[in-house]
Write a protein that holds these residues in place. Structure first.
Motif, mmCIF file in Angstrom:
data_model
loop_
_atom_site.group_PDB
_atom_site.id
_atom_site.type_symbol
_atom_site.label_atom_id
_atom_site.label_comp_id
_atom_site.label_asym_id
_atom_site.label_seq_id
_atom_site.Cartn_x
_atom_site.Cartn_y
_atom_site.Cartn_z
ATOM 1 N N GLN A 197 -10.285 1.856 10.576
ATOM 2 C CA GLN A 197 -11.173 2.521 9.610
ATOM 3 C C GLN A 197 -12.640 2.519 10.060
ATOM 4 O OE1 GLN A 197 -9.701 3.887 6.970
ATOM 5 N NE2 GLN A 197 -7.798 2.936 7.679
ATOM 6 N N ALA A 198 -12.999 1.627 10.929
ATOM 7 C CA ALA A 198 -14.420 1.475 11.275
ATOM 8 C C ALA A 198 -14.903 2.669 12.092
ATOM 9 C CB ALA A 198 -14.635 0.179 12.053
ATOM 10 N N LEU A 199 -16.136 3.071 11.830
ATOM 11 C CA LEU A 199 -16.766 4.137 12.616
ATOM 12 C C LEU A 199 -17.364 3.509 13.872
ATOM 13 C CD1 LEU A 199 -18.637 5.967 9.732
ATOM 14 C CD2 LEU A 199 -16.594 6.756 10.963
ATOM 15 N N LEU A 200 -17.077 4.110 15.002
ATOM 16 C CA LEU A 200 -17.447 3.498 16.272
ATOM 17 C C LEU A 200 -18.548 4.302 16.964
ATOM 18 C CD1 LEU A 200 -13.862 2.521 17.514
ATOM 19 C CD2 LEU A 200 -15.431 1.239 16.031
ATOM 20 N N PHE A 201 -19.637 3.586 17.306
ATOM 21 C CA PHE A 201 -20.835 4.228 17.859
ATOM 22 C C PHE A 201 -21.121 3.806 19.289
ATOM 23 C CE2 PHE A 201 -23.029 6.511 14.447
ATOM 24 C CZ PHE A 201 -22.213 6.178 13.385
ATOM 25 N N TYR A 202 -21.607 4.755 20.075
ATOM 26 C CA TYR A 202 -22.305 4.448 21.317
ATOM 27 C C TYR A 202 -23.799 4.441 20.983
ATOM 28 C CZ TYR A 202 -24.555 4.438 25.710
ATOM 29 O OH TYR A 202 -25.384 4.054 26.725
ATOM 30 N N ASN A 203 -24.524 3.396 21.377
ATOM 31 C CA ASN A 203 -25.910 3.201 20.940
ATOM 32 C C ASN A 203 -26.837 3.065 22.153
ATOM 33 O OD1 ASN A 203 -27.708 2.574 18.658
ATOM 34 N ND2 ASN A 203 -27.809 0.487 19.477
ATOM 35 N N ASP A 204 -27.980 3.764 22.143
ATOM 36 C CA ASP A 204 -28.893 3.620 23.292
ATOM 37 C C ASP A 204 -30.331 3.961 22.903
ATOM 38 O OD1 ASP A 204 -29.677 3.117 25.983
ATOM 39 O OD2 ASP A 204 -27.888 4.117 26.751
ATOM 40 N N TYR A 205 -31.278 3.515 23.763
ATOM 41 C CA TYR A 205 -32.715 3.804 23.583
ATOM 42 C C TYR A 205 -33.160 4.855 24.595
ATOM 43 C CZ TYR A 205 -33.566 0.862 27.681
ATOM 44 O OH TYR A 205 -33.572 0.342 28.949
ATOM 45 N N ASN A 206 -34.387 5.312 24.464
ATOM 46 C CA ASN A 206 -34.871 6.475 25.252
ATOM 47 C C ASN A 206 -33.924 7.644 25.096
ATOM 48 O OD1 ASN A 206 -37.097 5.098 26.103
ATOM 49 N ND2 ASN A 206 -36.402 4.749 28.202
ATOM 50 N N GLU A 207 -33.288 7.686 23.928
ATOM 51 C CA GLU A 207 -32.233 8.653 23.639
ATOM 52 C C GLU A 207 -32.764 10.072 23.477
ATOM 53 O OE1 GLU A 207 -33.582 6.430 21.307
ATOM 54 O OE2 GLU A 207 -34.641 8.217 20.576
ATOM 55 N N SER A 208 -34.081 10.224 23.268
ATOM 56 C CA SER A 208 -34.646 11.571 23.103
ATOM 57 C C SER A 208 -35.315 12.066 24.370
ATOM 58 C CB SER A 208 -35.664 11.578 21.949
ATOM 59 O OG SER A 208 -35.038 11.168 20.752
ATOM 60 N N GLN A 209 -35.383 11.211 25.379
ATOM 61 C CA GLN A 209 -35.992 11.592 26.657
ATOM 62 C C GLN A 209 -34.975 12.473 27.398
ATOM 63 O OE1 GLN A 209 -35.545 9.417 29.992
ATOM 64 N NE2 GLN A 209 -36.618 11.223 30.782
ATOM 65 N N PRO A 210 -35.397 13.701 27.829
ATOM 66 C CA PRO A 210 -34.411 14.698 28.273
ATOM 67 C C PRO A 210 -33.388 14.212 29.311
ATOM 68 C CG PRO A 210 -36.544 15.726 28.030
ATOM 69 C CD PRO A 210 -36.758 14.262 27.766
ATOM 70 N N GLN A 211 -33.840 13.498 30.363
ATOM 71 C CA GLN A 211 -32.860 13.096 31.388
ATOM 72 C C GLN A 211 -31.857 12.075 30.870
ATOM 73 O OE1 GLN A 211 -35.580 11.917 34.387
ATOM 74 N NE2 GLN A 211 -35.290 13.794 35.596
ATOM 75 N N LYS A 212 -32.376 11.105 30.151
ATOM 76 C CA LYS A 212 -31.456 10.084 29.616
ATOM 77 C C LYS A 212 -30.549 10.709 28.565
ATOM 78 C CE LYS A 212 -30.783 5.372 28.487
ATOM 79 N NZ LYS A 212 -31.606 4.277 27.973
ATOM 80 N N ARG A 213 -31.108 11.556 27.709
ATOM 81 C CA ARG A 213 -30.321 12.260 26.695
ATOM 82 C C ARG A 213 -29.142 12.992 27.344
ATOM 83 N NH1 ARG A 213 -33.471 17.273 25.544
ATOM 84 N NH2 ARG A 213 -32.288 17.962 27.365
ATOM 85 N N ASP A 214 -29.415 13.711 28.425
ATOM 86 C CA ASP A 214 -28.342 14.474 29.059
ATOM 87 C C ASP A 214 -27.283 13.553 29.656
ATOM 88 O OD1 ASP A 214 -29.437 16.814 28.212
ATOM 89 O OD2 ASP A 214 -30.320 17.373 30.152
ATOM 90 N N LYS A 215 -27.716 12.401 30.166
ATOM 91 C CA LYS A 215 -26.724 11.450 30.678
ATOM 92 C C LYS A 215 -25.877 10.875 29.543
ATOM 93 C CE LYS A 215 -29.588 9.502 34.277
ATOM 94 N NZ LYS A 215 -29.958 8.208 34.883
ATOM 95 N N ILE A 216 -26.532 10.564 28.428
ATOM 96 C CA ILE A 216 -25.779 10.030 27.277
ATOM 97 C C ILE A 216 -24.760 11.074 26.811
ATOM 98 C CG2 ILE A 216 -25.963 9.262 24.873
ATOM 99 C CD1 ILE A 216 -28.779 8.112 25.610
ATOM 100 N N CYS A 217 -25.198 12.334 26.761
ATOM 101 C CA CYS A 217 -24.274 13.418 26.361
ATOM 102 C C CYS A 217 -23.096 13.508 27.324
ATOM 103 C CB CYS A 217 -24.989 14.767 26.318
ATOM 104 S SG CYS A 217 -25.955 14.983 24.829
ATOM 105 N N LYS A 218 -23.401 13.378 28.612
ATOM 106 C CA LYS A 218 -22.347 13.478 29.621
ATOM 107 C C LYS A 218 -21.323 12.350 29.440
ATOM 108 C CE LYS A 218 -21.912 13.839 34.624
ATOM 109 N NZ LYS A 218 -22.599 13.758 35.899
ATOM 110 N N LEU A 219 -21.824 11.155 29.202
ATOM 111 C CA LEU A 219 -20.923 10.029 28.954
ATOM 112 C C LEU A 219 -20.063 10.292 27.715
ATOM 113 C CD1 LEU A 219 -19.900 7.097 29.278
ATOM 114 C CD2 LEU A 219 -21.887 6.371 27.932
#
Ligand code: HAH
Length: 337
Positions: free
Chosen positions: A175-197
């Motif tokens: 039942q638990a909602l499961l999250f991937y959590n990270d910082y610098n999440e709005s910085q374009p390069q890191k954001r795109d990597k997080i999306c890719k993951l």
């Protein structure tokens, strides 16, 4: 400090009742020092440190649940939602986990078996109480072309450790909602990597339900346009979003100044403008954002006191050191409603 009868201003959780939960990170000291403030304004809490691996599981045969249980009891007492933070991280993780009895690195199977056992025990203990878990924290590399940051996890288990952690957590509490959590999440390069993951996890049908935007922001960064684009991109994956660790530092990340003994009025005004603009944006995306958690509650305590600059205080929240509403609170509440 304020007692419960002193609260005349609208409760944040009521102001945003139709939008998202309003959370705060807490520790045992703060649930004592800030109880009235927390109970009045917030309807969700996260343990700042007490559910991290090194806090819960200091040795293979030893679990210490005392402090985490206290925080869970506080949430129950006040009818608050409880988020879990965090099952797998490269920091604040006990050394024994990666080593055998003679001190050499364990193999992949041993590490994953230990992870499974940890997750079963911890997620199982709070089943039905913790509605959402940060399963994996900060696995993506900030700089360079690599997708994942170097870590013991990556070194020993290879990139599979992420999918496995989500599978173990889902098994332990479906039942638990499961999250991937990270910082610098709005910085374009890191954001795109997080999306890719995230995309690769979804393609493999890994049970991941949301992305946690830590949102350790400051008066100047990230830009509102960057925050908006990040929200759009994460939401386009079909995931729900939560701001998991929001604070608004008065200093740019590389600012080393240590001269301020109190927050200057101009900076509090800038902070108010920034918070108002941010909450206006978050409200626009209330359909995909289910919770906004601050990494603290009031300026008497923040992890940003002394980090990243030793001996410097910070004032990142909506409430001051006496728990009184700051200009940022006023602007959010009167500007948006
Ligand atoms: C967060 N990291 C962690 O998720 C949280 O568990 C901790 O209490 C505080 C902040 C953010 C971070 C960091 O640890 C190091 C550098 C930048 C950002």
């Amino acid at each position: 400090m304020r007692e419960s009868l002193d609260f005349k201003e609208p409760a944040l959780k009521a102001v945003f009742a139709d939008d998202f939960k309003i959370g705060a990170a807490v520790n045992p000291r703060m649930i004592a020092a800030q109880e009235s403030l927390l109970a009045y304004h917030f309807n969700s809490i996260t343990a700042e440190n007490e559910m991290k691996f090194e806090s819960l599981h200091p040795a293979e045969e030893v679990y210490r649940f005392g402090a985490a249980d206290e925080l869970a009891a506080f949430a129950r007492k006040h009818g608050m939602a409880l988020r879990g933070h965090t099952l797998l991280w490269h920091n604040q993780t006990s050394d024994w986990l990666f080593k055998n009895k003679t001190g050499e690195a364990v193999d992949k199977n041993t590490l994953l078996a230990r992870l499974k056992s940890h997750i079963e025990t911890v997620v199982g203990r709070y089943r039905g109480e913790i509605y959402a878990w940060d399963v994996v924290n900060e696995a993506v590399a900030d700089e360079g072309g690599e997708l994942l940051r170097p870590s013991k996890w990556l070194e020993i288990a290879g990139p599979d450790f992420i999918a496995e952690a989500f599978r173990f957590a889902h098994e332990a509490d479906p039942q638990a909602l499961l999250f991937y959590n990270d910082y610098n999440e709005s910085q374009p390069q890191k954001r795109d990597k997080i999306c890719k993951l995230l995309k690769s996890l979804l393609d493999q049908e890994v049970p991941v339900h949301g992305v946690g935007l830590q949102a350790h922001w400051n008066l100047y960064d990230p830009g509102l346009d960057e925050i908006r684009t990040a929200i759009e991109k994460y939401a386009s994956l079909g995931l729900q979003l939560q701001l998991t660790e929001l604070d608004m530092s008065l200093f740019r990340f590389d600012d080393r100044r240590t001269d301020l003994k109190a927050p200057p009025a101009e900076l509090l005004e800038l902070q108010a403008e920034r918070y108002e603009a941010v909450f206006r944006l978050l409200k626009e995306y209330r359909g995909v954002i289910s919770s906004v958690t601050f990494w603290g509650a009031a300026d008497d305590y923040t992890w940003l006191d002394d980090f990243p600059v030793r001996g410097r205080k910070n004032w990142p929240f909506l409430f001051d050191e006496q728990h009184q509403p700051k200009p940022a609170y006023q602007r959010i509440v009167s500007g948006l409603c």
